[in-house]
Scaffold this active site. Structure first.
Site, PDB file in Angstrom:
ATOM      1  CD  GLU A   1     -49.921 -67.364  11.121  1.00 58.51           C
ATOM      2  OE1 GLU A   1     -50.449 -67.045  10.050  1.00 58.51           O
ATOM      3  OE2 GLU A   1     -49.924 -66.627  12.129  1.00 58.51           O
TER       4      GLU A   1
ATOM      5  CD  GLU B   1     -49.085 -54.841  13.283  1.00 59.03           C
ATOM      6  OE1 GLU B   1     -48.392 -55.840  13.525  1.00 59.03           O
ATOM      7  OE2 GLU B   1     -48.687 -53.679  13.480  1.00 59.03           O
ATOM      8  CG  LEU B   2     -49.272 -59.217   7.305  1.00 59.09           C
ATOM      9  CD1 LEU B   2     -48.541 -59.317   5.973  1.00 59.09           C
ATOM     10  CD2 LEU B   2     -50.776 -59.062   7.067  1.00 59.09           C
TER      11      LEU B   2
ATOM     12  CG  ASN C   1     -56.247 -63.652  16.184  1.00 57.83           C
ATOM     13  OD1 ASN C   1     -56.600 -62.588  15.685  1.00 57.83           O
ATOM     14  ND2 ASN C   1     -54.984 -63.948  16.385  1.00 57.83           N
TER      15      ASN C   1
ATOM     16  CB  CYS D   1     -50.289 -62.954  15.131  1.00 57.26           C
ATOM     17  SG  CYS D   1     -50.573 -61.741  16.407  1.00 57.26           S
TER      18      CYS D   1
ATOM     19  N   GLY E   1     -54.288 -59.614   9.763  1.00 59.92           N
ATOM     20  CA  GLY E   1     -54.808 -60.868   9.221  1.00 59.92           C
ATOM     21  C   GLY E   1     -53.698 -61.681   8.598  1.00 59.92           C
ATOM     22  CB  SER E   2     -53.850 -64.640   6.462  1.00 56.87           C
ATOM     23  OG  SER E   2     -54.716 -64.141   5.475  1.00 56.87           O
TER      24      SER E   2
END
Ligand code: NAP
Length: 472
Positions: free
Chosen positions: A375, A247-248, A151, A281, A227-228
Site C-alpha cells: 500500500e 478497516e485496513l 486520514n 484507503c 488503520g494500517s
C-alpha cells in the site's frame, strides 16, 4: 494551544505533552496530552459508569443527540474544515467535503438509532419447538474502544462514534496522534448536543501504549479500528474474545476496458489517485488499461495530472499538499526509486517541491515492485497495459488486499463477470474504487480487514443479538 483529554464530561490535563506540527508549514499548532495508564483507567471507568445511562436511553433521545451533533457541525463547518486542513495537511476544498460527509454520517446514525430491532421466529418449524413465542432484540455491547487513523479525522471518527451511540453504547476514542484536534472538536460539539458525561471520552497519546491498554482491558467489549494492516492484525491477535472490527489498507485497482468515454474516466481516475495525495484507503494505486486504449489513456492522464496545483493545505487553490509527515514522503520516494530501478518509467512527478511530493505517474511497473504490491498511501499511481479485462481481474486479485475495485466497461457480461470474480469488499462498475458514500456497507477481505462499516452495518457490529423464548 495546550489541549486536554475529554473524560467523563470534563477536560483532564496530563503530566506529559507532545508538540503537534502542521504537515504543510511545519508550524507548531498545539500541545497534545499524552495519556498514561491512569488517564486511560479514568476514561474506561467513566465510559463504564455512563454505560447504564446510555443503555436505558430511549431511541428517540439517542437519535436527537446525534441529529444535534449533525446540526452543530453544520453550523461550524468552516471551522471544522480548517482544523482538518491544518492538522492533516488536507487541502481545504477536500477538508470541506469531509465535514459535509461527517454531517451526513451523524444524520444517518440519528436515523439508524430509530430502527434497531430484532425479528420474531417460528420456533414450531422444529419438532419440539411448538407452543413458544420467540423473538430477538439487539442490545448495546457496553464500552467500545475506537481507534482511528489520521486520514479522515472527522468522518472516520463519526463512523465509530455515530453507530456506537446510536446503539446505546459508550465510547473511549483514541484518535491518531497527528490528528487529535478534530476529535477534541467533536467532544465539544457532542457535549453541546446533549450527550451525557462519560458517553464519549477522548484520550490521546502513543498508539502502542494507549491502544494496547484499550485492546487488553476486559471492560471494553469491542474494538473498532481503522488503520494500517500491521497494527490491525496485531490488535486482532491480542483482543481475545472482544468483538473486533478492522478497516485496513489496500492497493486498490481500476480496470479500463475499450470503448469507454475517457473524458469521464480520466478525471475520476485522477481524483481516485491523487485526492488527499493518495492517503485514502481506497485510493487508486493501480490502473490496468486494455492495450488498444493504453497510449491515449497514459498521454491524457499525464497531461491532466500536470494541471493539478500543489501548495498550502489552507489555500482554496490547492489540489494537493504535503503528505502527513516527511518520513512518509521519504518512504514514498524510496518506493518510486525502487520501481525505477526495476524498469518503471516516471511519466510525471517523482520529486518534491518543499514538503510536497508531486503527483507521480509510473508506467511499466513490475507486479512485485512495492508501489504495486504494497500500500503506497501516497500520490503515486501506476498504469499498466493488459490484453483483456480477464487478465486485469487476475492482476487485481493477485494482492494481499481486497477493499474495493473498479471497472469501466460498456460490456454488461464483463461487468457481471468482474462483479462475480473480483475478490474485494465492494465492486464499482463504471467508477473508481475510491467511491464511497456513508450508508453503504464498507469494508474489506484478506488483509484489508474484517467486519463492515456504513452506519447500519456498524450498528450490527456494535450490538449483541439476544434471543427471548416464551413458553405458553
Ligand atoms: P496506523 O499507523 O495503523 O494508526 C491508526 C491508529 O492506530 C492510530 O490512532 C494509532 O495511534 C493507533 N495505533 C498505532 N499502534 C497501535 C497499537 N500497537 N495498538 C493500538 N493502536 C495503535 O494508521 P494511519 O497511518 O493513521 O492510517 C493509515 C492506514 O489506515 C492506511 O493503511 C489506510 O489504508 C488505513 N485506512 C483504512 C480505512 C478503511 O476504512 N479501510 C480508512 C482509512 C485509513 P498513533 O497515531 O498514536 O500511532
Amino acid at each position: 494551544m495546550k489541549k486536554a483529554c475529554y473524560i467523563g464530561g470534563t477536560w483532564v490535563e496530563t503530566t506529559e505533552y507532545a508538540p503537534l506540527y502542521a504537515p504543510y508549514s511545519g508550524e507548531l499548532i498545539a500541545e497534545i496530552p499524552l495519556a498514561d495508564a491512569d488517564t486511560v483507567e479514568k476514561a474506561i471507568t467513566a465510559a463504564q459508569e455512563a454505560a447504564t445511562v446510555m443503555r436505558r436511553m430511549p431511541a428517540h433521545k439517542r437519535a436527537s443527540i446525534l441529529e444535534n451533533i449533525s446540526i452543530l457541525l453544520n453550523e461550524r463547518l468552516e471551522e471544522a474544515a480548517k482544523i482538518i486542513a491544518s492538522e492533516a495537511g488536507k487541502p481545504i476544498k477536500t477538508a470541506r467535503g469531509e465535514v459535509i460527509r461527517t454531517i451526513q454520517t451523524y444524520k444517518f446514525a440519528a436515523e439508524e438509532a430509530k430502527r434497531i430491532h430484532g425479528e420474531t421466529l417460528p420456533l414450531d418449524a422444529a419438532i419440539g419447538g411448538e407452543g413458544r413465542l420467540a423473538y430477538t432484540v439487539r442490545e448495546p455491547l457496553g464500552v467500545i474502544g475506537a481507534i482511528t487513523p489520521f486520514n479522515f479525522p472527522m468522518n472516520l471518527v463519526a463512523h465509530k462514534v455515530g453507530p456506537a451511540i446510536a446503539a446505546g453504547n459508550t465510547v473511549v476514542l483514541k484518535p491518531a496522534s497527528q490528528t487529535p484536534l478534530s476529535a477534541f472538536f467533536l467532544a465539544e460539539i457532542a457535549e453541546q448536543a446533549g450527550l451525557p458525561a462519560g458517553a464519549l471520552n477522548v484520550i490521546t497519546g502513543s498508539g502502542g501504549k494507549v491502544g494496547d491498554l484499550l485492546v487488553t482491558d476486559p471492560r471494553i467489549k469491542a474494538i473498532t479500528f481503522t488503520g494500517s494492516p500491521a497494527v490491525g492484525i496485531d490488535i486482532r491477535n491480542r483482543a481475545g474474545l472482544k468483538r473486533v472490527t478492522l478497516e485496513l489498507g489496500s492497493n486498490s485497482a481500476v480496470i479500463v476496458d475499450r470503448d469507454v468515454n475517457l473524458e469521464e474516466v480520466i478525471p475520476r481516475c485522477i481524483f481516485g489517485a491523487f485526492a488527499y495525495s493518495g492517503q485514502v484507503c481506497i485510493s487508486v494505486q493501480r490502473i490496468y488499461v486494455v492495450k488498444e486504449l493504453y497510449d491515449t489513456f497514459v498521454e491524457q492522464f499525464v497531461a491532466e495530472t500536470r494541471k493539478l496545483k500543489g501548495g498550502d493545505s489552507l489555500s482554496d487553490e490547492t489540489d494537493y499538499s504535503a503528505m502527513i509527515s516527511p518520513r512518509e514522503t521519504e518512504r514514498a520516494l524510496a518506493w518510486i526509486e525502487e520501481a525505477k530501478q526495476r524498469g518503471a518509467r516516471v511519466e510525471c512527478g517523482g520529486e518534491t517541491e518543499g514538503r510536497v511530493l508531486r503527483p507521480t505517474v509510473l508506467t511499466g511497473v513490475p507486479a512485485d515492485a512495492k508501489v504495486s504490491c504494497q500500500e503506497v498511501f501516497g500520490p503515486v499511481v501506476l498504469i499498466n497495459p493488459v490484453e483483456s479485462v480477464a487478465e486485469a481481474i487476475a492482476l487485481v486479485n493477485d494482492s494481499r488486499f481486497g477493499l474495493q475495485a473498479g471497472l469501466y466497461t460498456n460490456n454488461l457480461a464483463l461487468a457481471l463477470q468482474a462483479a462475480e470474480e473480483l475478490h474485494v469488499g465492494g465492486v464499482m462498475i463504471n467508477d473508481v474504487p475510491t467511491f464511497r458514500v456513508d450508508h453503504m456497507p464498507y469494508g474489506g477481505v484478506k488483509e484489508s480487514g474484517m467486519g463492515r462499516e456504513g452506519v447500519k452495518y456498524a450498528v450490527e457490529e456494535l450490538t449483541e443479538l439476544k434471543l427471548v423464548v416464551i413458553k405458553r
